[in-house]
Design a protein around this motif. Sequence first.
Motif, short mmCIF file in Angstrom:
data_model
loop_
_atom_site.label_atom_id
_atom_site.label_comp_id
_atom_site.label_asym_id
_atom_site.label_seq_id
_atom_site.Cartn_x
_atom_site.Cartn_y
_atom_site.Cartn_z
N ASP A 275 -14.50 -11.25 6.58
CA ASP A 275 -14.97 -9.79 5.07
C ASP A 275 -16.07 -9.20 4.66
O ASP A 275 -16.96 -8.23 4.21
CB ASP A 275 -14.43 -10.29 3.94
N LYS A 290 -13.90 -5.67 1.34
CA LYS A 290 -12.33 -5.85 2.02
C LYS A 290 -12.54 -6.51 3.80
O LYS A 290 -13.45 -6.66 4.25
CB LYS A 290 -12.32 -4.21 2.10
N PRO A 291 -11.46 -6.78 4.07
CA PRO A 291 -11.45 -7.32 5.13
C PRO A 291 -11.90 -6.15 6.29
O PRO A 291 -11.67 -4.97 6.16
CB PRO A 291 -10.05 -7.40 5.47
N SER A 294 -7.47 -4.50 10.71
CA SER A 294 -6.09 -4.22 9.75
C SER A 294 -5.49 -6.05 10.41
O SER A 294 -6.00 -6.51 11.06
CB SER A 294 -5.51 -3.58 10.76
N ASP A 295 -4.28 -5.40 9.37
CA ASP A 295 -3.60 -6.74 9.32
C ASP A 295 -3.05 -6.83 11.15
O ASP A 295 -2.84 -8.49 11.48
CB ASP A 295 -1.72 -6.43 9.37
N SER A 328 -8.84 -11.11 1.22
CA SER A 328 -8.79 -11.69 2.31
C SER A 328 -8.08 -13.02 2.37
O SER A 328 -7.45 -12.91 3.12
CB SER A 328 -10.26 -12.06 2.34
N GLN A 331 -4.84 -10.80 3.44
CA GLN A 331 -4.17 -10.48 4.50
C GLN A 331 -3.91 -11.58 5.73
O GLN A 331 -3.05 -11.65 5.93
CB GLN A 331 -5.53 -9.75 4.64
N ARG A 334 -0.34 -12.76 4.46
CA ARG A 334 0.52 -11.96 5.24
C ARG A 334 0.95 -12.26 6.80
O ARG A 334 1.83 -12.08 7.79
CB ARG A 334 0.61 -10.24 5.43
#
Length: 341
Positions: A275, A290-291, A294-295, A328, A331, A334
């Motif tokens: 991030d 933010k990260p 993308s996922d 982060s 994410q 996930r």
Amino acid sequence: MNRRDFTRLALAGLGMQAVPLIAGESGYVRANTDWLAKCRYGIGVHWTAQTVPQHGDPLPFQRAVDAFKLMEFVSQVQDAGADYVLFTACHALQMLPAPHPVIDKILPGRTCKRDLIGELADALAAHGLPLLVYYNHSCNHAQDRPWEQAVGYHAANKDRFATNLIDIIACMGVRYGDRIKAWWFDSPYSLDPRGPHSSVTTDMTGFQFPWERFTVAAKTGFPARPVTYNPGVAKTYLYTTHQDYWAGELVNLKTPATSRYLPNGLQWFGWTCLDFRAWVHTKRNTEIPKPLYSDEEVITYVRQCNSHQAPMTFDVGIYQDGTMAPPSVEQLRRLGAALKG
């Protein structure tokens, strides 16, 4: 059996196997990295003497160490599904979040009464999670001038300097034993001009840093402890063959592992910012970004690495109170869920 259970079992047998050096080399047997190869991804953090809070003025370092929210940090590591933590002990400034008699002797005021490193190792171990420790000698571009002078970096005879660094690491090895599962050593290019680039800012004429002695010191208290020296971003240069895995500093997700071992025989290991590309959160009254990815990008990359028994480490932004950036952590949670699917 889940991935965390595999990690626990592998750690229990750390000293049982070892990887020999590549053909033509002798005198050193690489540490067993099977336990590391079984890890999927880990969290790295640059929590240092320069880290600031999200809001307000930063605390002095020793008070910040006392105030570090250890249980909240470990809870976030669990939420993120990480298989290990890579924690920064010293970075630009030689300020250690733990007691250390050798550092105290070299330059008083640089250590703490609270042993945050030991507490973190124990808290993670309670959940079956290994602690890897980053260490920097802090002799880089005069970022810590008093330390450079005190430790002997600029002395005409560098023997005392080398002995000081060796004693610092050996002392930690004795103190922590198998609670430090691996070392990640940064900035060898400030001690040795032979690599891909040189950041040496002192006269090294006639002096060769004793990497082999340093590796012996790094394994004090736990001979099975893997060691790595970072030669720079995406570089694979070996300052010494007496190391066990690749430092793997990366700046993007464009070069996933293609095998477990590099051509030089080191276990593949990656570490990149998730991030915050500056590594340390030093800008006051700001949120960690933010990260960066993308996922889908993160999941695809880690899956590719894991298919070759190669773990990936994501450096997550952290505030001075010890809490990591929630987006982060989410994410990574996930990511963990996707890898189970």
